[in-house]
Structures are given as structure tokens and as C-alpha cells.
Design an enzyme around this catalytic site. Sequence first.
Site, PDB file in Angstrom:
ATOM      1  N   ASN A 184       0.868  -1.169   0.000  1.00 17.43           N
ATOM      2  CA  ASN A 184       0.000   0.000   0.000  1.00 17.43           C
ATOM      3  C   ASN A 184       0.914   1.230   0.000  1.00 17.43           C
ATOM      4  OD1 ASN A 184      -1.715   2.096   0.549  1.00 17.43           O
ATOM      5  ND2 ASN A 184      -2.630   1.169   2.380  1.00 17.43           N
ATOM      6  N   LYS A 232       3.263   0.791   3.096  1.00 21.81           N
ATOM      7  CA  LYS A 232       2.863  -0.173   4.127  1.00 21.81           C
ATOM      8  C   LYS A 232       2.838  -1.548   3.478  1.00 21.81           C
ATOM      9  CE  LYS A 232       0.016   3.147   6.513  1.00 21.81           C
ATOM     10  NZ  LYS A 232      -1.274   3.727   6.167  1.00 21.81           N
ATOM     11  N   ARG A 242      -2.776  -2.192  -3.258  1.00 23.43           N
ATOM     12  CA  ARG A 242      -3.906  -1.311  -3.045  1.00 23.43           C
ATOM     13  C   ARG A 242      -3.843  -0.183  -4.068  1.00 23.43           C
ATOM     14  NH1 ARG A 242      -4.694   3.755   0.695  1.00 23.43           N
ATOM     15  NH2 ARG A 242      -6.946   3.895   0.604  1.00 23.43           N
ATOM     16  N   HIS A 279     -13.025   3.487   0.620  1.00 27.04           N
ATOM     17  CA  HIS A 279     -12.996   2.506   1.714  1.00 27.04           C
ATOM     18  C   HIS A 279     -13.725   1.220   1.324  1.00 27.04           C
ATOM     19  CE1 HIS A 279     -12.843   6.153   4.673  1.00 27.04           C
ATOM     20  NE2 HIS A 279     -11.609   5.698   4.482  1.00 27.04           N
ATOM     21  N   GLY A 332     -12.590   6.416  10.803  1.00 26.56           N
ATOM     22  CA  GLY A 332     -11.165   6.505  11.118  1.00 26.56           C
ATOM     23  C   GLY A 332     -10.758   7.949  10.958  1.00 26.56           C
ATOM     24  N   GLY A 367     -10.268   9.218   7.963  1.00 31.89           N
ATOM     25  CA  GLY A 367     -11.327   9.480   6.992  1.00 31.89           C
ATOM     26  C   GLY A 367     -12.528   8.650   7.418  1.00 31.89           C
ATOM     27  N   ARG A 378     -11.505  16.935   7.582  1.00 31.65           N
ATOM     28  CA  ARG A 378     -12.311  17.172   6.379  1.00 31.65           C
ATOM     29  C   ARG A 378     -13.736  17.566   6.754  1.00 31.65           C
ATOM     30  NH1 ARG A 378     -10.897  11.678   3.269  1.00 31.65           N
ATOM     31  NH2 ARG A 378      -9.239  11.392   4.793  1.00 31.65           N
ATOM     32  N   ASP A 380      -7.853  14.519  16.252  1.00 32.01           N
ATOM     33  CA  ASP A 380      -7.865  13.182  16.830  1.00 32.01           C
ATOM     34  C   ASP A 380      -9.046  13.065  17.797  1.00 32.01           C
ATOM     35  OD1 ASP A 380      -7.406  10.943  18.500  1.00 32.01           O
ATOM     36  OD2 ASP A 380      -5.262  11.017  18.043  1.00 32.01           O
ATOM     37  N   ARG A 406      -9.727  11.114  20.130  1.00 30.19           N
ATOM     38  CA  ARG A 406      -9.383  10.897  21.542  1.00 30.19           C
ATOM     39  C   ARG A 406      -9.140  12.223  22.253  1.00 30.19           C
ATOM     40  NH1 ARG A 406      -4.933   6.598  19.806  1.00 30.19           N
ATOM     41  NH2 ARG A 406      -4.831   8.242  18.256  1.00 30.19           N
ATOM     42  N   ILE A 463     -11.791   5.028  15.108  1.00 27.57           N
ATOM     43  CA  ILE A 463     -12.813   5.561  16.017  1.00 27.57           C
ATOM     44  C   ILE A 463     -13.930   4.530  16.215  1.00 27.57           C
ATOM     45  CG2 ILE A 463     -14.520   7.381  16.351  1.00 27.57           C
ATOM     46  CD1 ILE A 463     -12.756   9.195  14.567  1.00 27.57           C
ATOM     47  N   GLU A 509     -13.896   1.350  16.039  1.00 31.11           N
ATOM     48  CA  GLU A 509     -13.518   0.177  16.828  1.00 31.11           C
ATOM     49  C   GLU A 509     -13.237   0.534  18.285  1.00 31.11           C
ATOM     50  OE1 GLU A 509     -10.174  -1.781  14.867  1.00 31.11           O
ATOM     51  OE2 GLU A 509     -11.147  -1.413  12.933  1.00 31.11           O
ATOM     52  N   ASN A 510     -12.748   1.752  18.517  1.00 28.62           N
ATOM     53  CA  ASN A 510     -12.194   2.057  19.839  1.00 28.62           C
ATOM     54  C   ASN A 510     -12.936   3.099  20.660  1.00 28.62           C
ATOM     55  OD1 ASN A 510      -9.997   0.246  19.422  1.00 28.62           O
ATOM     56  ND2 ASN A 510      -9.112   1.768  18.037  1.00 28.62           N
ATOM     57  N   GLU A 529      -7.919  -4.382   5.749  1.00 25.67           N
ATOM     58  CA  GLU A 529      -7.908  -4.203   4.303  1.00 25.67           C
ATOM     59  C   GLU A 529      -6.817  -5.043   3.635  1.00 25.67           C
ATOM     60  OE1 GLU A 529      -9.135   0.273   3.523  1.00 25.67           O
ATOM     61  OE2 GLU A 529      -8.345   0.005   5.528  1.00 25.67           O
TER      62      GLU A 529
END
Lengths: 303, 421
Positions: free
Chosen positions: B7, B14, B98, B187, B217, B219, B248, B290, B292, B339, B341-342, B393
Site C-alpha cells: 500500500n 505499508k 492497493r 474505503h 477513522g 477518513g 475534512r 484526533d 481521543r 474511532i 472500533e475504539n 484491508e
Amino acid sequence: MSATELHHIAVVGGGMMGRSIATRVSQAGLSLVLKEINENRAAQVMGILEDSLERQIERWQLTKSEKKAILSRIEPTTDIQRIRDCQLVIETIQEDFEAKRALLHELDAVAGPQVPIIVNTSTLSITELAQGLANPERVLGMHFLYPVTTQPVVEVVRGQVTSDAAFELARTFARILGKVPIEVFESPGFVTTRVILPLINEAIHVVMEGVASAAEVDLAMKLGYEFRTGPLEWADRVGLQKILTWLEYLFQETGDPKFRPCPLLRKLVRAGHTGAAKGKGFFTYDAARNRLDRLPDDTPRVA
Amino acid sequence: MKILVLNCGSSSVKFQVIETSVEMIAANADRTLARGSVEKIGLSDSRLSLEVPGRKPYQEISEILEHRTAVERVLRVLCHPEHGVISSVAEIEAVGHRVVHGGEKFASSVLVTPEVEAGIEECVVLAPLHNPHNLRGLHAAKELLGNVPHVAVFDTAFHQSMPPRAFIYGLPYQLYRRHGIRRYGFHGTSHRFVAIHTARLLGRPLEETKIVTCHLGNGCSMAAVDRGHSVDTSMGFTPLEGLLMGTRAGDIDPAVLPWVMAMEELTLAQLNAMLNKHSGLYGVSGVSSDMREVLQARAEGNARADLAFQIFCYRVRKYLGAYAAAMEGIDAVTFTGGIGENSPEVREACLTGLEFLGIELDTEANRNVPRGEEVLVNKPGSRVAVAVIPTNEERVIARDTVRVLAGIMPSFAVPGNEAPR
């Protein structure tokens, strides 16, 4: 050399143009040394550069992390030897033939023999400047327009003996900076300066003759021909001393009276009213260079 | 077989090495052998990091100036006798890439041929910040790995199933014809993965399930996955439309843009930067992009952080309602992404009060989601399931690579859903 291989360059001179070029170069992901004459000046230059990045953040043009990344790739130095391992050198000192020539001799002696040396000039002759150097074929001109961070165009100027290799690398460099290179052959004022100066000079004549006020001349041109900035405000922002120097140079080089500086321009320069940086030229400005005396009709137009 | 997944971004690569096969996919038994990244490509202190399950993370800092060198270093470290996981590059049997934008050309993952490469090149105009880097990674891997097959997996492909009523904007139709202005959605790999895993978690066939997937996330986008097909998604022509995101803006009145440009005397570049980098959670809260940190500031009584949080969750609710209506029903809501997931706070704020739709959140279960696990957090008896599914992904890309090579990769295009010419 391909685009991906160009990654470390030198900018010599941290004036308005030098800082703007340095910012754009770093923004494009290249690292650079920014050469200044002494420690004090180098520190001062980095301070001004940082402030201008801060202003760009306020204008939503940059983010804080982008500012950090930009600063991390600019290394101020006072040591001319630091350009030894650079792949390209741009000088951006004042528009003065003798000063630039002396500097070119120094750069020619230190930079690797294949490394292009780019003169940032809007009027001077590349061929004359390169005369007497050991490697005159690597010298060429690039005329950036201010602000370099957003202006999409750059004139790339070939001197009489400029090599194709140096010229091609300069064009590649322009593309890396996200600019459209306009190829020009050496001639006083190149394209942009030569075409804009008579317009500005004529606008000043119109004001001097009392045909219309400076504000109305600017507004008419702005609305009539879709200029973002009127010619007189534009001159104020560049600096009237600079406009006068360019006109005098072109007048002297070409002998053409259309370049004869308007007396009102001289008068303002003599009075020290040299433009936005001084707070006063054709118009008045605050410390952040916002214009203070706009006409009521000179407002943003949505439709 | 061992698949290398790549990716490539503007200054990062990555990667993962995943062992998978048709049988392993069916048994959900594919394994990640190694994962890692190269960051800060183009600088003298580029960082390569590698994580191998059961080992201490490995890092090296060196000058990596371009993607080709980055991929070369990745292969070298993967083959390293001490840190690596393979003995030679010959063990890599295929590479999955990707690719962000496949336009209308690619409605499926495909084997890379010269025509496919040209097609990806054509889509550069739609994703100038992404596709060129994806291509760079592809070229590097082809050069370094010789004759192994390469497969391209597109972020947009899964949404190619949308009907024209969902993807055509209310603009003059010529703009669609001339410039391909339409909703593409992004996505897709993630929405597809979590939809499949939600159905599996519910023990129901995907083909009989209506799922709203929320990828929240950095995005953020949502998708209406109707019996396995994406029928609508919140991101549009670019990843700017829809939900509020880290930086965004998401949905706004388009008439605001010329207005702001004139009033603030902005250039197009400044306007673009404003919408993409200075808006969203960051722009509204003034605190951070962020979630958090926004939650932290909100807990400390920061009113604008609270507002940013509320806008964020309110938008999710609006799309949730819209997609339930679009699908004429809803069986599950799935949260994924950093976001999704957590953040139990976000999930709770998105779903509270939606009992009328049949959504009953188990607030206790919602607050105790084990990290990295696929779980249901609805009350027993809730008509609509609420799932938290960690997205993966890279695993989808590896699986698609196997499917393409085995000739069993389906197309997402739905016959009859083409826009009129």
C-alpha cells in the site's frame, strides 16, 4: 538526472524571494541549505520565514505539521562550503549586476562542475553575468514570481552558452516545484517583467496627469480586466524602489522611451513611500500589509 | 501461498506478508506472517519498521529517497536471516496492490496487465494524490520481483454496484459524460470486509442481510450494503463528501464555497486545503483532529469540542436513518476504523434513541469491547444487530489476489445499474 534523484539543493540569499523559494522547495519535499552572510542575519531570516508560515496557517494554506516538516528540511548556514554537495544552486541576492557577478565567481569555485547555478533575476543578462567563469555553460536564469509558494509560473532563461543539460534540469526542477516553466531566450525583462512594466508606468502617468485617482485606476483595471490586484497596488506590494530599478534598467538597455520611469514614481521613492512594506506607496497599509484605504466598491464580489 | 501486500502512499509504503489460499479463506484461517511500513520516504532519516508476531518489533533508520528503494529494502528485511520471515524472494508467489481509484473501469480486483496499468494511469486524473504513488509501488515491485503475478485491488470497486440514482449528482448530465463527475465512494475494501464478517458473526448468509457499515477513522464513510451489494455510500467524487472527519468538512452547501473564496480572497489551493486539512473535528473544535483528544477536551468542559463530537455523531445517525430507508430495512449496524472500533462514546451517541428503528445497544457490552475482536454489542432481542469489527484491508487484498489467480474473483457490477449514456 531525473526528478526523483534531485533531492538536495542550495538557496543563496534569504531575502523575500529567497525565503519564498526556500519554502516552496522544502514544501516539494527537497532538503536545502539556505546561505546567509552572517549568523545574525541567518537567524533573522529563519525567524521571518517562520512568521510567514504562521500567516499561511492562518490563511488555511498550511497545517502546523506541514510547517514543522517545511522547517525541518531547511538548514540555515553561513558557510559557502556547504553547497559543495548540493545538486543545484539558486542565488537570490539583490538585483545588482556587480554583486551577483562576484557571488557567481564564488559559487562557480565551490559547486561541482556539472551543478547548474541558477540566477534569480527579472532583468539582468545571464550571458554577461556568466562571463569569465570556469563553467559558464552551467549558468542560467529563473525568474520566479512572488509569492513563489502560490504563483504557478516561472520563466526559465537560457544564456548564450547555457548547456542543454543545465537547462533541462532547471525545467525538471520547475516541475518538481509544481510550476509551469516558460522557456525564454535572454532579453531584457524576459516576458513577464517587460510586459507588466509599461502597464504600471502608464497607470502612474494617468494618476500624475490627474485623469483619475490611484484607487480608481486600480479598481477600473481590476474589474475591467479581471486582475486579482490592480497594477498600482501590485507595484506597492512588489516595492516601488524595485519597480523603479527595473524600469531604469530596461530604459537603459533598450533606449525605448516606453520604459522611462514616470516622475511620480521617482517622487514617491525619494519621499520614502516605497510601498506596502513601508506602510505607504500609492496606498496605505497596516503592519500586516493589509490595505487600509479601499473604495466602497472595491469589495469581494460573490456573483 | 505467501502474498506480499503493498500500500504505497506519497511518502510511505505499508506492507504485509500474508499466508492464504482458497481453503484458508473458506476456513477464515489466513495468517499474517509479517507487517510493517517504510515512513518518510525522500528524507535522510526514513524509517523501516517490521512486526512479526511473537517477536520484538524491528526498526532501521536510513536514507530512502524513492519508492523503488523502499520496496527493495522491504524485500531485503523480509529475507533477513534473523529479522525476516522468508528465506528468499522466490517464496513470494504473488503481490497484491492497493489502488485508490479505479473509476468506472474497474468493478473488481484484477490481474495487472499492460492494459490494466494503462487503466490505472487513466484514473490518475480522478485521484492525483493517490494513484501515482500506487503506480510507483506497482512498477517497483514488478521490477524487483520479476515474473510473479500482480493484482490490483481498488478502494472504489466494491461501490460500483450502486444504482445510478445513488451515484449521479443533480448537475448537468454533460459533466458526468465529459469528466466522470459522479459518486465513486471509497474505503470499499473495508466496507466489504466488515459486511462479510458481520454476516458471519450473525450466522446469516450475506445475501439475505441488510447492513449499514460505518468506517470511522481519520477518513470516515458509511455504506448501505444490501444483500452483499453496496447500494449507497457517503463519500462521493472525492473522499471529502459525507461525514465529518478528522480534518475534512464532509457535507456542506456548495454555494458556501464561491462565497468564502470571495469574502476571504482565497485561491483554489487555499480553499482545497481549508476543506481537506483545516475543517472537520479540528476545524470545529480548534483542539485536534484526533477523536481521543476531542473527547478529552469535551470531558474537561470544552464546549466546541463537545459540539464537534455532536456534529460527528449526528451525521452518522442521519446517514444511518437514510440508509435504513434506502434499503427498506436494516439488520445490522457495523462499526470499524480507529474511532469505530475504539470509541464506545461515539458508538453510543450514534445509536442512542434509535429503538424505534429496532436498534437496542447494550451499553455495558459497548463499553467493554475487547480490542481487536469481532463482537456484537446489541441487547439480546434487539431487532437490529450492532457489531464492532476490526477492519483488515490488507487481508482482503491478499484474499483477492488468491481469488483472481484462482479465477474466482466476482465482479461487483450489478447488471442494469449502468447510467444512461
